[in-house]
Design a protein around this motif. Structure first.
Motif, mmCIF file in Angstrom:
data_model
loop_
_atom_site.group_PDB
_atom_site.id
_atom_site.type_symbol
_atom_site.label_atom_id
_atom_site.label_comp_id
_atom_site.label_asym_id
_atom_site.label_seq_id
_atom_site.Cartn_x
_atom_site.Cartn_y
_atom_site.Cartn_z
ATOM 1 N N SER A 126 0.832 -1.208 0.000
ATOM 2 C CA SER A 126 0.000 0.000 0.000
ATOM 3 C C SER A 126 0.863 1.253 0.000
ATOM 4 C CB SER A 126 -0.932 0.016 1.212
ATOM 5 O OG SER A 126 -1.858 -1.036 1.137
ATOM 6 N N GLU B 196 2.265 1.797 -3.448
ATOM 7 C CA GLU B 196 1.231 2.326 -4.349
ATOM 8 C C GLU B 196 0.985 3.802 -4.091
ATOM 9 O OE1 GLU B 196 -2.138 -0.231 -3.731
ATOM 10 O OE2 GLU B 196 -1.192 -1.926 -4.745
ATOM 11 N N LEU B 197 0.956 4.206 -2.815
ATOM 12 C CA LEU B 197 0.771 5.621 -2.490
ATOM 13 C C LEU B 197 1.959 6.450 -2.950
ATOM 14 C CD1 LEU B 197 -0.806 5.404 1.079
ATOM 15 C CD2 LEU B 197 -1.904 6.245 -1.010
ATOM 16 N N GLN C 87 3.936 5.772 -5.457
ATOM 17 C CA GLN C 87 3.849 5.835 -6.916
ATOM 18 C C GLN C 87 2.820 6.875 -7.350
ATOM 19 O OE1 GLN C 87 5.817 4.311 -9.065
ATOM 20 N NE2 GLN C 87 4.784 5.252 -10.787
ATOM 21 N N LEU C 88 1.683 6.898 -6.661
ATOM 22 C CA LEU C 88 0.635 7.872 -6.971
ATOM 23 C C LEU C 88 1.125 9.292 -6.696
ATOM 24 C CD1 LEU C 88 -2.292 8.223 -7.899
ATOM 25 C CD2 LEU C 88 -2.986 7.983 -5.512
ATOM 26 N N ASP C 89 1.834 9.497 -5.598
ATOM 27 C CA ASP C 89 2.401 10.806 -5.282
ATOM 28 C C ASP C 89 3.345 11.275 -6.388
ATOM 29 O OD1 ASP C 89 1.061 11.026 -2.910
ATOM 30 O OD2 ASP C 89 2.794 10.612 -1.629
ATOM 31 N N GLU D 276 3.364 10.274 -9.559
ATOM 32 C CA GLU D 276 2.612 10.522 -10.783
ATOM 33 C C GLU D 276 1.893 11.874 -10.736
ATOM 34 O OE1 GLU D 276 -0.010 7.191 -11.295
ATOM 35 O OE2 GLU D 276 1.641 5.805 -11.648
ATOM 36 N N LEU D 277 1.397 12.237 -9.542
ATOM 37 C CA LEU D 277 0.668 13.499 -9.391
ATOM 38 C C LEU D 277 1.598 14.654 -9.011
ATOM 39 C CD1 LEU D 277 -2.463 12.162 -7.458
ATOM 40 C CD2 LEU D 277 -2.310 12.775 -9.887
#
Length: 152
Positions: free
Chosen positions: A136, A139-140, A142-144, A146-147
């Protein structure tokens, strides 16, 4: 939850354990399965004993924990725990553990009308939780990225 405060080592015990752990680690054989040690009795009599190196490694680990002021409890790996012992080990309430058992998240068996949980199954559950948490977090992260949240 049990109060383990009375099992904590004193400051002097911690200091001695830390020193002993360091000294034992320094003389621990890295090759071989048995090591000889000499122990002196209170009367001054020296006794040489043979100890498995695996037991000495465990002793270093115990002394290290005591040296850091932690209480230590040895538990055989094939030990079966009561539901309260398992809950204490997981740092959760007994009703929460019972719910996990009923959901078959952790295997158990019955001895009479009591549920017993293997220590190895508790450790496997802890490892599974740790892996899920790390996944988790990845994934967080990676999302950070990407954004572009805080990454420039």
């Amino acid at each position: 939850m049990k109060d383990y405060q009375h099992n904590l080592p004193t400051e002097s015990d911690s200091a001695l354990a830390k020193l002993c752990g360091q000294e034992l680690a320094a003389v621990l054989e890295t090759k071989g399965s048995v090591q000889s040690l000499t122990i002196n009795s209170s009367s001054g009599e020296a006794k040489q004993i043979e100890i498995p190196v695996s037991a000495l490694r465990l002793m270093v680990d115990v002394l290290t924990e005591l040296g850091e002021g932690n209480a230590v409890k040895l538990m055989p790996i094939h030990m079966e725990l009561t539901t309260q012992e398992a809950a204490d080990l997981l740092n959760i309430s007994r009703p929460t553990l019972i719910k996990l058992l009923d959901e078959q998240a952790i295997p158990y068996h019955r001895v009479g009308n009591r549920r017993k949980v293997k220590f190895t199954d508790i450790r496997a559950y802890q490892d599974k939780l740790r892996e899920e948490r790390l996944k988790s977090l990845d994934e967080l992260s990676q999302l950070d990225q990407e954004l572009r949240l805080g990454y420039e």
